[in-house]
Scaffold this motif. Structure first.
Motif, mmCIF file in Angstrom:
data_model
loop_
_atom_site.group_PDB
_atom_site.id
_atom_site.type_symbol
_atom_site.label_atom_id
_atom_site.label_comp_id
_atom_site.label_asym_id
_atom_site.label_seq_id
_atom_site.Cartn_x
_atom_site.Cartn_y
_atom_site.Cartn_z
ATOM 1 N N ASP A 218 5.117 0.607 17.534
ATOM 2 C CA ASP A 218 4.130 0.179 18.348
ATOM 3 C C ASP A 218 2.884 1.296 18.751
ATOM 4 O OD1 ASP A 218 5.363 -2.216 18.323
ATOM 5 O OD2 ASP A 218 6.411 -2.256 20.298
ATOM 6 N N GLU A 221 0.572 2.089 15.824
ATOM 7 C CA GLU A 221 -0.440 1.260 15.565
ATOM 8 C C GLU A 221 -1.450 1.380 16.569
ATOM 9 O OE1 GLU A 221 1.845 -2.456 15.445
ATOM 10 O OE2 GLU A 221 1.957 -2.367 13.212
ATOM 11 N N HIS A 337 6.060 -3.135 -3.540
ATOM 12 C CA HIS A 337 5.392 -2.915 -2.470
ATOM 13 C C HIS A 337 3.815 -3.111 -2.279
ATOM 14 C CE1 HIS A 337 8.739 -1.000 -0.497
ATOM 15 N NE2 HIS A 337 8.851 -0.152 -1.387
ATOM 16 N N GLY A 341 1.596 -5.905 0.254
ATOM 17 C CA GLY A 341 0.443 -5.517 0.655
ATOM 18 C C GLY A 341 0.568 -4.185 1.203
ATOM 19 N N LEU A 342 1.503 -3.394 0.887
ATOM 20 C CA LEU A 342 1.917 -2.070 1.432
ATOM 21 C C LEU A 342 1.284 -0.795 0.498
ATOM 22 C CD1 LEU A 342 5.384 -2.862 2.668
ATOM 23 C CD2 LEU A 342 3.336 -3.037 4.113
ATOM 24 N N SER A 344 -1.750 0.062 -2.558
ATOM 25 C CA SER A 344 -2.714 -0.284 -3.522
ATOM 26 C C SER A 344 -2.545 0.432 -4.875
ATOM 27 C CB SER A 344 -4.121 0.062 -3.067
ATOM 28 O OG SER A 344 -4.179 1.437 -2.819
ATOM 29 N N THR A 352 -1.306 1.612 1.745
ATOM 30 C CA THR A 352 -2.482 0.801 2.422
ATOM 31 C C THR A 352 -2.351 1.365 3.940
ATOM 32 O OG1 THR A 352 -1.174 -0.968 3.103
ATOM 33 C CG2 THR A 352 -2.416 -1.107 0.729
ATOM 34 N N GLY A 353 -3.301 0.748 4.639
ATOM 35 C CA GLY A 353 -3.214 0.754 6.304
ATOM 36 C C GLY A 353 -2.000 0.202 6.600
ATOM 37 N N ARG A 354 -1.562 -0.881 6.256
ATOM 38 C CA ARG A 354 -0.367 -1.449 6.679
ATOM 39 C C ARG A 354 0.875 -0.621 6.403
ATOM 40 N NH1 ARG A 354 0.450 -7.114 4.430
ATOM 41 N NH2 ARG A 354 2.603 -6.766 5.459
ATOM 42 N N GLY A 355 0.856 -0.157 5.007
ATOM 43 C CA GLY A 355 2.022 0.540 4.486
ATOM 44 C C GLY A 355 2.229 1.860 5.058
ATOM 45 N N ARG A 356 1.220 2.352 5.912
ATOM 46 C CA ARG A 356 1.360 3.708 6.522
ATOM 47 C C ARG A 356 2.728 3.651 7.242
ATOM 48 N NH1 ARG A 356 -3.841 4.888 9.606
ATOM 49 N NH2 ARG A 356 -4.219 2.852 9.590
ATOM 50 N N LEU A 357 2.983 2.765 8.167
ATOM 51 C CA LEU A 357 4.310 2.914 8.940
ATOM 52 C C LEU A 357 5.659 3.052 8.252
ATOM 53 C CD1 LEU A 357 3.473 0.114 11.837
ATOM 54 C CD2 LEU A 357 4.397 2.235 12.248
#
Length: 370
Positions: A218, A221, A337, A341-342, A344, A352-357
């Protein structure tokens, strides 16, 4: 291939409860600043036949700012004399806010430093207390503004998130302070509770709650959203910069460059060999007084390990890695992955931005599948 120099200053005024770095307070070592500087000069002299003019120099610690601008300037003169600086070299020193001043930053700039990295950690008094940090909440921002006023274009603030007892409001206050400081680089690291530290002992005794993985996610993000909205672009999972503000020395590590690591406990990587120095300042100085490099051990890095590290580090970068670096079964993990969407996939493979976590898990999957 890029070449850099890392110099470790092993001294701290006090020990932070979360820190497991190779550092020593005055009660923990008999070595003086002068003894250390003399030994460092000898190490850099002995290193010179294997070194190249440095494109980046990074002085870390410990607390390098305890040496003052004069001591740090002396170190940079040693690097120039024994190793050499390439034209346009980036020269960074870490500094603790409580041991800086306008005069300190002016002295650094005059000595030839081009970048300053300040340990802020948090703008919350309770969080700083849990971390055993000595500076007041506003001092890091004041120090960043002093560095900018002295003429530094490149200033970094480090923050730590996920500290036990930390709240969302604490993180928001830290972000507000950072965004008001006018710096061009921010590093945000999740707290890692290392065995053997005072914080680990407090958590084991139940005096502090253990960090929460959900809170880490959390807070990450929250940090990413605030920094990116303010014009900072992420270029490595834990690092954001304004255009041109990226840390070239850290990029050297992440992209397979070479560097000489000098000082007690420093690590280096030259000509395919990783080496590490003895940790104790006293032994470090004794070995150099006898004309020996203070190396405590080394390992030859083979092709497989180089590949492993290239994927592990490269996929933490925004630009990722060339697609041809992914081997065999690794493509199955990449495609999995990518569908989520994690990741590219094009000429390069990147999170990706989502994959950073989930970057560490994604990297592990790919390497395990290879």
């Amino acid at each position: 291939m890029a070449f850099g120099v890392y110099i470790h200053v092993p001294f701290c005024a006090t020990r932070c409860g979360y820190c497991d770095f190779n550092t020593y307070t005055p009660s923990e070592t008999a070595s003086s600043f002068e003894t250390y500087l003399g030994a460092l000069d000898k190490e850099l002299e002995l290193a010179s036949p294997r070194a190249q003019p440095a494109q980046t120099v990074f002085i870390g610690g410990g607390t390098p700012s305890l040496l003052g601008a004069e001591g740090l300037g002396r170190i940079l003169r040693m690097v120039r004399r024994h190793i050499g600086l390439a034209p346009g070299a980036e020269v960074t020193t870490e500094s603790n806010p409580e041991s800086t001043s306008p005069e300190y930053f002016a002295g650094l700039l005059e000595a030839g430093f081009t970048r300053v990295s300040l340990g802020m950690q948090s703008a919350s008094t309770p969080v700083l207390r849990v971390l055993d940090r000595q500076h007041t909440p506003g001092r890091a921002v004041a120090a960043a503004k002093e560095a900018r006023a002295a003429g530094f274009e490149h200033v970094n603030l480090d923050m730590i998130y996920g500290t036990p007892t930390e709240t969302d409001d604490d993180v928001r206050a830290t972000l507000d302070a950072i965004l008001g400081a006018g710096v061009d680089h921010v590093s945000a690291y999740s707290l890692i509770v290392e065995d053997g530290t005072a914080m680990a002992r407090k958590i084991r005794r139940g005096e502090l709650p253990a960090p929460s993985e959900d809170a880490y996610a959390d807070r990450y993000e929250m940090i990413a959203a605030a920094l990116e909205e303010a014009g900072y672009a992420w270029y490595e999972v834990s690092n954001w910069a304004k255009p041109g503000g990226e840390c070239r020395h850290n990029l050297l590590y992440w992209t397979g460059g070479q560097w000489w690591g000098a000082g007690p406990g420093a690590h280096g990587f030259v000509d395919g060999v990783r080496f590490y120095n003895v940790k104790r300042p006293e032994r470090y100085a004794d070995m150099l007084a006898q004309g020996q490099l203070p190396v405590d051990g080394h390992e030859v890095i083979g092709e497989e390990e180089r590949h492993f590290e290239a994927i592990m580090l490269g996929l933490r970068l925004r630009e990722g890695v060339p697609r041809e670096w992914i081997r065999g079964g690794g493509w199955g993990a990449v495609e999995k992955h990518a569908k989520a969407g994690l990741v590219s996939v094009g000429e390069r493979v990147a999170v990706t931005g989502r994959g950073r976590l989930l970057a560490d898990g994604i990297i592990t999957d790919i390497l395990a599948a290879e």
